[in-house]
Design a protein around this motif. Structure first.
Motif, PDB file in Angstrom:
ATOM      1  N   ILE A 171      38.804  16.494 -25.193  1.00 47.73           N
ATOM      2  CA  ILE A 171      37.385  16.684 -25.916  1.00 47.73           C
ATOM      3  C   ILE A 171      36.799  18.087 -25.417  1.00 47.73           C
ATOM      4  O   ILE A 171      36.492  18.846 -26.099  1.00 47.73           O
ATOM      5  CB  ILE A 171      36.380  15.669 -25.295  1.00 47.73           C
ATOM      6  N   GLN A 172      37.285  18.355 -23.832  1.00 48.21           N
ATOM      7  CA  GLN A 172      36.528  19.915 -23.614  1.00 48.21           C
ATOM      8  C   GLN A 172      37.410  21.068 -24.221  1.00 48.21           C
ATOM      9  O   GLN A 172      36.921  21.993 -24.574  1.00 48.21           O
ATOM     10  CB  GLN A 172      36.786  19.759 -22.044  1.00 48.21           C
ATOM     11  N   LEU A 173      38.687  20.656 -24.328  1.00 44.25           N
ATOM     12  CA  LEU A 173      39.811  21.858 -24.893  1.00 44.25           C
ATOM     13  C   LEU A 173      39.340  21.855 -26.473  1.00 44.25           C
ATOM     14  O   LEU A 173      39.337  22.861 -27.059  1.00 44.25           O
ATOM     15  CB  LEU A 173      41.090  21.177 -24.665  1.00 44.25           C
ATOM     16  N   LEU A 174      39.057  20.724 -27.307  1.00 51.86           N
ATOM     17  CA  LEU A 174      38.730  20.811 -28.593  1.00 51.86           C
ATOM     18  C   LEU A 174      37.283  21.340 -28.869  1.00 51.86           C
ATOM     19  O   LEU A 174      37.339  22.140 -29.726  1.00 51.86           O
ATOM     20  CB  LEU A 174      38.450  19.175 -29.114  1.00 51.86           C
ATOM     21  N   THR A 175      36.447  20.976 -28.001  1.00 45.57           N
ATOM     22  CA  THR A 175      35.212  22.052 -27.951  1.00 45.57           C
ATOM     23  C   THR A 175      35.465  23.250 -27.920  1.00 45.57           C
ATOM     24  O   THR A 175      34.884  24.239 -28.465  1.00 45.57           O
ATOM     25  CB  THR A 175      34.425  21.448 -26.982  1.00 45.57           C
ATOM     26  N   LYS A 176      36.332  23.619 -26.804  1.00 47.32           N
ATOM     27  CA  LYS A 176      36.576  25.232 -26.556  1.00 47.32           C
ATOM     28  C   LYS A 176      37.290  25.705 -27.558  1.00 47.32           C
ATOM     29  O   LYS A 176      36.948  26.836 -28.088  1.00 47.32           O
ATOM     30  CB  LYS A 176      37.285  25.338 -25.135  1.00 47.32           C
ATOM     31  N   GLU A 177      38.296  25.170 -28.266  1.00 53.69           N
ATOM     32  CA  GLU A 177      38.788  25.693 -29.478  1.00 53.69           C
ATOM     33  C   GLU A 177      37.840  25.984 -30.771  1.00 53.69           C
ATOM     34  O   GLU A 177      37.755  27.361 -31.263  1.00 53.69           O
ATOM     35  CB  GLU A 177      39.921  24.764 -29.898  1.00 53.69           C
ATOM     36  N   LEU A 178      37.054  25.111 -30.938  1.00 57.34           N
ATOM     37  CA  LEU A 178      35.987  25.414 -32.125  1.00 57.34           C
ATOM     38  C   LEU A 178      35.217  26.450 -31.670  1.00 57.34           C
ATOM     39  O   LEU A 178      34.742  27.165 -32.497  1.00 57.34           O
ATOM     40  CB  LEU A 178      35.153  23.823 -32.250  1.00 57.34           C
ATOM     41  N   GLU A 179      34.603  26.481 -30.344  1.00 54.87           N
ATOM     42  CA  GLU A 179      33.755  27.531 -29.717  1.00 54.87           C
ATOM     43  C   GLU A 179      34.410  29.068 -29.972  1.00 54.87           C
ATOM     44  O   GLU A 179      33.497  29.898 -30.340  1.00 54.87           O
ATOM     45  CB  GLU A 179      33.240  27.071 -28.363  1.00 54.87           C
ATOM     46  N   LEU A 180      35.618  29.074 -29.669  1.00 55.65           N
ATOM     47  CA  LEU A 180      36.076  30.204 -29.558  1.00 55.65           C
ATOM     48  C   LEU A 180      36.453  30.884 -31.218  1.00 55.65           C
ATOM     49  O   LEU A 180      36.507  31.830 -31.583  1.00 55.65           O
ATOM     50  CB  LEU A 180      37.655  30.154 -28.853  1.00 55.65           C
ATOM     51  N   TYR A 181      36.745  29.810 -31.896  1.00 60.43           N
ATOM     52  CA  TYR A 181      36.989  30.121 -33.294  1.00 60.43           C
ATOM     53  C   TYR A 181      35.691  30.514 -34.020  1.00 60.43           C
ATOM     54  O   TYR A 181      35.758  31.548 -34.856  1.00 60.43           O
ATOM     55  CB  TYR A 181      37.610  29.181 -34.222  1.00 60.43           C
ATOM     56  N   LYS A 182      34.745  29.760 -34.038  1.00 63.63           N
ATOM     57  CA  LYS A 182      33.631  29.993 -34.574  1.00 63.63           C
ATOM     58  C   LYS A 182      32.305  29.031 -33.871  1.00 63.63           C
ATOM     59  O   LYS A 182      32.291  27.919 -33.976  1.00 63.63           O
ATOM     60  CB  LYS A 182      33.344  29.819 -36.164  1.00 63.63           C
ATOM     61  N   GLU A 183      31.559  29.782 -33.104  1.00 60.99           N
ATOM     62  CA  GLU A 183      30.696  28.947 -32.254  1.00 60.99           C
ATOM     63  C   GLU A 183      29.595  28.026 -33.158  1.00 60.99           C
ATOM     64  O   GLU A 183      29.064  27.134 -32.419  1.00 60.99           O
ATOM     65  CB  GLU A 183      29.721  29.877 -31.226  1.00 60.99           C
ATOM     66  N   GLU A 184      29.239  28.471 -34.059  1.00 58.41           N
ATOM     67  CA  GLU A 184      28.346  27.801 -34.705  1.00 58.41           C
ATOM     68  C   GLU A 184      28.802  26.495 -35.360  1.00 58.41           C
ATOM     69  O   GLU A 184      27.940  25.605 -35.956  1.00 58.41           O
ATOM     70  CB  GLU A 184      27.877  28.722 -36.236  1.00 58.41           C
ATOM     71  N   LEU A 185      30.185  26.276 -35.209  1.00 60.79           N
ATOM     72  CA  LEU A 185      30.639  25.056 -35.779  1.00 60.79           C
ATOM     73  C   LEU A 185      30.113  23.815 -34.836  1.00 60.79           C
ATOM     74  O   LEU A 185      30.135  22.698 -35.335  1.00 60.79           O
ATOM     75  CB  LEU A 185      32.134  24.971 -35.698  1.00 60.79           C
ATOM     76  N   LEU A 186      29.674  24.143 -33.492  1.00 60.59           N
ATOM     77  CA  LEU A 186      29.507  23.004 -32.510  1.00 60.59           C
ATOM     78  C   LEU A 186      27.936  22.743 -32.849  1.00 60.59           C
ATOM     79  O   LEU A 186      27.581  21.750 -32.213  1.00 60.59           O
ATOM     80  CB  LEU A 186      29.408  23.623 -31.236  1.00 60.59           C
ATOM     81  N   SER A 187      27.325  23.550 -33.790  1.00 60.31           N
ATOM     82  CA  SER A 187      25.819  22.859 -34.295  1.00 60.31           C
ATOM     83  C   SER A 187      26.092  21.722 -35.179  1.00 60.31           C
ATOM     84  O   SER A 187      25.028  21.119 -35.458  1.00 60.31           O
ATOM     85  CB  SER A 187      25.185  24.116 -34.914  1.00 60.31           C
TER      86      SER A 187
END
Length: 372
Positions: free
Chosen positions: A258-274
């Motif tokens: 879960i942490q790594l998936l979150t990090k990959e999305l964050e590094l690609y485009k941070e707004e995806l985590l919203s």
């Protein structure tokens, strides 16, 4: 490890090759027609080139139908004694699937095709010759454009290889994604429809599996991540017992995944985590699954206390808060109906919030209008 990853990638892309999600085209607007100086006549404008969204289309079909990938609009008619105003050149329409983002080679966005019938002008025709141009016509726009498919879905499945996303989509819907035994399980993006008794339908996209470093375009890289952008919500899928990509790569627990998936999305485009997110803990039919689930829930309640499990550069800046954590088994069907209910509740909740916001905006507009 590197040779092993290259081998895996080659297998993956060979299988993936029949699915196209981007296409580069040459487009040229038509030249304008000549003006008629002695009578002040005006030449017709050149035709335009448009990209138009249509149903039941794929980029593969566009590519096969137009192997040269060149589109040129017609030239405007010259002004003449019989017709002082020349006719416009013939437009060209490029039919493309819904879900396309159109950009130029330098990255300038020209538009999106979100629904059937959407149109984007990609090359404007030149002006016809007139008094203001000394009756000389101008040439049409010439450019290379890129058609980039980003799947539009209500929910996007996010997970590392072998988390069971494809099996989960099969269990929830009528989709039949191809499931392979090697690391990249999904051979191409698949869309499934969740059907409800009141005939409500929810679209779910199962996207090619991530690996660590996907934001750097490793593995399928951006071929996966770009499709997340147009989904309304994210559905994280993890194996309750963790996973290991290959014999020489580290084992990752469900919490680490879960942490790594979150990090990959964050590094690609941070707004995806919203985006709103739900967590599916799959493979609950495995031995010790209940104990592993209890451990995961404890870690999710206090993620900061367990961050030391990962290297510092792999820890996301912000922790995702999942609306629901749903244990399931795609293999046995356990929890699938409950999952479908939670997905619908989450989407309905957002739709209701959006409707309230629209209603409030309309009321403000009416109040403002009434003051005048």
């Amino acid at each position: 490890m590197l040779l092993e990853m290259v081998h895996i990638s080659r297998i993956c892309f060979r299988k993936y090759g029949n699915f196209l999600d981007n296409l580069r085209l040459y487009v040229r607007g038509g030249c304008g027609g000549m003006g008629l100086p002695r009578l002040g006549g005006q030449g017709g404008n050149g035709g335009d080139v448009w990209v138009v969204a249509g149903k039941s289309l794929t980029l593969k079909r566009v590519s096969d139908k137009h192997p040269r990938k060149r589109f040129a609009a017609g030239t405007g008619s010259n002004s003449s004694v019989r017709a002082l105003k020349g006719e416009k050149g013939q437009d060209v329409e490029i039919r493309a699937p819904v879900g396309i983002t159109i950009t130029t080679d330098d990255g300038k966005k020209l538009g999106d095709l979100n629904i059937d019938g959407d149109r984007v002008l990609v090359a404007k025709g030149g002006s016809g010759g007139s008094f203001y141009s000394r009756f000389e016509p101008s040439k049409g726009q010439v450019r290379h454009i890129r058609l980039d498919l980003k799947l539009i879905a209500d929910v996007g499945l996010v997970g590392f290889p072998n988390a069971g996303k494809s099996s989960l989509l099969t269990a929830m819907s009528s989709a039949t994604p191809q499931i392979a035994s090697y690391a990249f399980t999904t051979l191409k993006p698949e869309l499934g429809k969740l059907m409800y008794r009141d005939h409500k339908q929810i679209s779910v996209a199962d996207l090619p599996g991530l690996i660590e470093g996907a934001h750097l375009n490793k593995g399928m890289g951006h071929k996966f991540l770009k499709h997340v952008e147009r989904t309304k919500q994210l559905l994280f899928v993890v194996d309750v017992c963790g996973f290991q990509l290959a014999s020489k790569t580290p084992f990752r627990s469900a919490f680490e995944a879960i942490q790594l998936l979150t990090k990959e999305l964050e590094l690609y485009k941070e707004e995806l985590l919203s985006k709103p997110a739900l967590l599916v803990v799959n493979k609950m039919d495995l031995p010790d699954a209940e104990d592993k689930l209890a451990e995961l829930k404890e870690q999710l309640e206090k993620p900061g206390e367990f961050s030391s499990l990962l290297p510092e550069d792999m820890i996301p800046k912000d922790q995702l808060t999942f609306r629901h954590v749903i244990p399931v088994s795609a293999a046995t069907g356990f929890g699938i109906d409950h999952l479908k209910t939670r997905i619908r509740e989450s989407l309905d909740e957002d739709a209701e919030t959006a409707n309230r916001a629209i209603h409030a905006e309309k009321l403000r507009a009416l109040e403002h209008y009434s003051r005048w």
